[in-house]
Design an enzyme around this catalytic site. Structure first.
Site, PDB file in Angstrom:
ATOM      1  N   GLY A  85      24.099  17.658 -18.257  1.00 47.65           N
ATOM      2  CA  GLY A  85      23.473  17.584 -16.941  1.00 47.65           C
ATOM      3  C   GLY A  85      24.426  17.796 -15.784  1.00 47.65           C
ATOM      4  CG  ASN A  89      25.468  13.676 -15.804  1.00 44.93           C
ATOM      5  OD1 ASN A  89      25.196  12.875 -16.692  1.00 44.93           O
ATOM      6  ND2 ASN A  89      24.707  13.851 -14.745  1.00 44.93           N
ATOM      7  CB  SER A 145      24.446  20.738 -11.596  1.00 42.80           C
ATOM      8  OG  SER A 145      24.379  19.631 -10.724  1.00 42.80           O
ATOM      9  CG  HIS A 159      29.867  14.039  -9.582  1.00 43.21           C
ATOM     10  ND1 HIS A 159      30.232  15.290  -9.994  1.00 43.21           N
ATOM     11  CD2 HIS A 159      28.611  13.841 -10.048  1.00 43.21           C
ATOM     12  CE1 HIS A 159      29.246  15.841 -10.673  1.00 43.21           C
ATOM     13  NE2 HIS A 159      28.246  14.977 -10.731  1.00 43.21           N
ATOM     14  CG  ASP A 188      22.297  12.821  -5.726  1.00 35.89           C
ATOM     15  OD1 ASP A 188      23.167  12.948  -6.607  1.00 35.89           O
ATOM     16  OD2 ASP A 188      21.400  13.678  -5.517  1.00 35.89           O
ATOM     17  CG  HIS A 247      25.449  10.587 -10.980  1.00 37.47           C
ATOM     18  ND1 HIS A 247      24.551  11.307 -10.221  1.00 37.47           N
ATOM     19  CD2 HIS A 247      26.117  11.494 -11.729  1.00 37.47           C
ATOM     20  CE1 HIS A 247      24.666  12.596 -10.509  1.00 37.47           C
ATOM     21  NE2 HIS A 247      25.612  12.744 -11.430  1.00 37.47           N
TER      22      HIS A 247
HETATM   23  P1  5GP Z   1      25.595  16.381 -11.729  1.00 34.39           P
HETATM   24  O1  5GP Z   1      24.279  17.036 -12.070  1.00 34.39           O
HETATM   25  O2  5GP Z   1      26.687  17.435 -11.602  1.00 34.39           O
HETATM   26  O3  5GP Z   1      25.971  15.243 -12.582  1.00 34.39           O
HETATM   27  O4  5GP Z   1      25.379  15.752 -10.289  1.00 34.39           O
HETATM   28  C1  5GP Z   1      25.444  16.463  -9.110  1.00 34.39           C
HETATM   29  C2  5GP Z   1      24.642  15.698  -8.092  1.00 34.39           C
HETATM   30  O5  5GP Z   1      24.985  16.195  -6.811  1.00 34.39           O
HETATM   31  C3  5GP Z   1      23.112  15.868  -8.230  1.00 34.39           C
HETATM   32  O6  5GP Z   1      22.523  14.582  -8.417  1.00 34.39           O
HETATM   33  C4  5GP Z   1      22.683  16.527  -6.926  1.00 34.39           C
HETATM   34  O7  5GP Z   1      21.452  16.020  -6.454  1.00 34.39           O
HETATM   35  C5  5GP Z   1      23.840  16.195  -5.989  1.00 34.39           C
HETATM   36  N1  5GP Z   1      24.106  17.187  -4.967  1.00 34.39           N
HETATM   37  C6  5GP Z   1      24.244  18.526  -5.156  1.00 34.39           C
HETATM   38  N2  5GP Z   1      24.545  19.131  -3.999  1.00 34.39           N
HETATM   39  C7  5GP Z   1      24.610  18.151  -3.054  1.00 34.39           C
HETATM   40  C8  5GP Z   1      24.885  18.162  -1.653  1.00 34.39           C
HETATM   41  O8  5GP Z   1      25.142  19.193  -1.034  1.00 34.39           O
HETATM   42  N3  5GP Z   1      24.846  16.959  -1.025  1.00 34.39           N
HETATM   43  C9  5GP Z   1      24.573  15.786  -1.687  1.00 34.39           C
HETATM   44  N4  5GP Z   1      24.551  14.676  -0.957  1.00 34.39           N
HETATM   45  N5  5GP Z   1      24.322  15.742  -3.002  1.00 34.39           N
HETATM   46  C10 5GP Z   1      24.324  16.918  -3.682  1.00 34.39           C
END
Ligand code: 5GP
Ligand code: ZN
Length: 112
Positions: free
Chosen positions: A91, A85, A93, A98, A30, A100
């Protein structure tokens, strides 16, 4: 899916620190880690969230889960948390399913 960051990571258009790639999944660290180990495991197909992935492609959903164990073990973790999420209020985004994989510290329970 155009304009999807994670589809662009699957295609190689956007670079990432990839720790595992198979026909079904890609796993990478991440960009903004929330724990000492924070790896994202994504299906190679675009689906909005974990449940829609499971309905549309159960093989890839299972591959995502199996890969969480693999990347956690390869990172030296025996204890870790898997988070999916689902929805902005929870949360989410990035609307490409995906997992985590979080570990390397006491994560506490319940989450805040
Ligand atoms: P969400 O908030 O959707 O559950 O998780 C999305 C995750 O993707 C976040 O933890 C954020 O830091 C990560 N993320 C967003 N854009 C990128 C990217 O371009 N590269 C990487 N490696 N992680 C990303
Ligand atoms: Zn996508």
């Amino acid at each position: 899916m155009p304009d999807c960051i994670f589809c662009s990571i699957v295609s190689g258009e956007i670079p990432a620190n990839i720790v595992l790639r198979t026909a079904e999944v890609v796993a990478f660290t991440d960009l903004d880690p929330k724990a000492p180990t924070h790896i994202l495991v994504i299906p190679t197909e675009h689906h909005e969230n974990a449940a829609s992935l499971a309905v549309a492609n159960p093989i890839q959903a299972a591959a995502v889960l199996a890969a969480t164990e693999q990347v956690a073990t390869e990172s030296g973790l025996s204890d870790y948390r898997i988070v999916f999420n689902t929805g902005a209020e929870a949360g989410q985004s990035v609307f490409h399913a995906h997992a985590h994989v979080l570990g390397g510290r006491d994560l506490g329970w319940p989450p805040g």
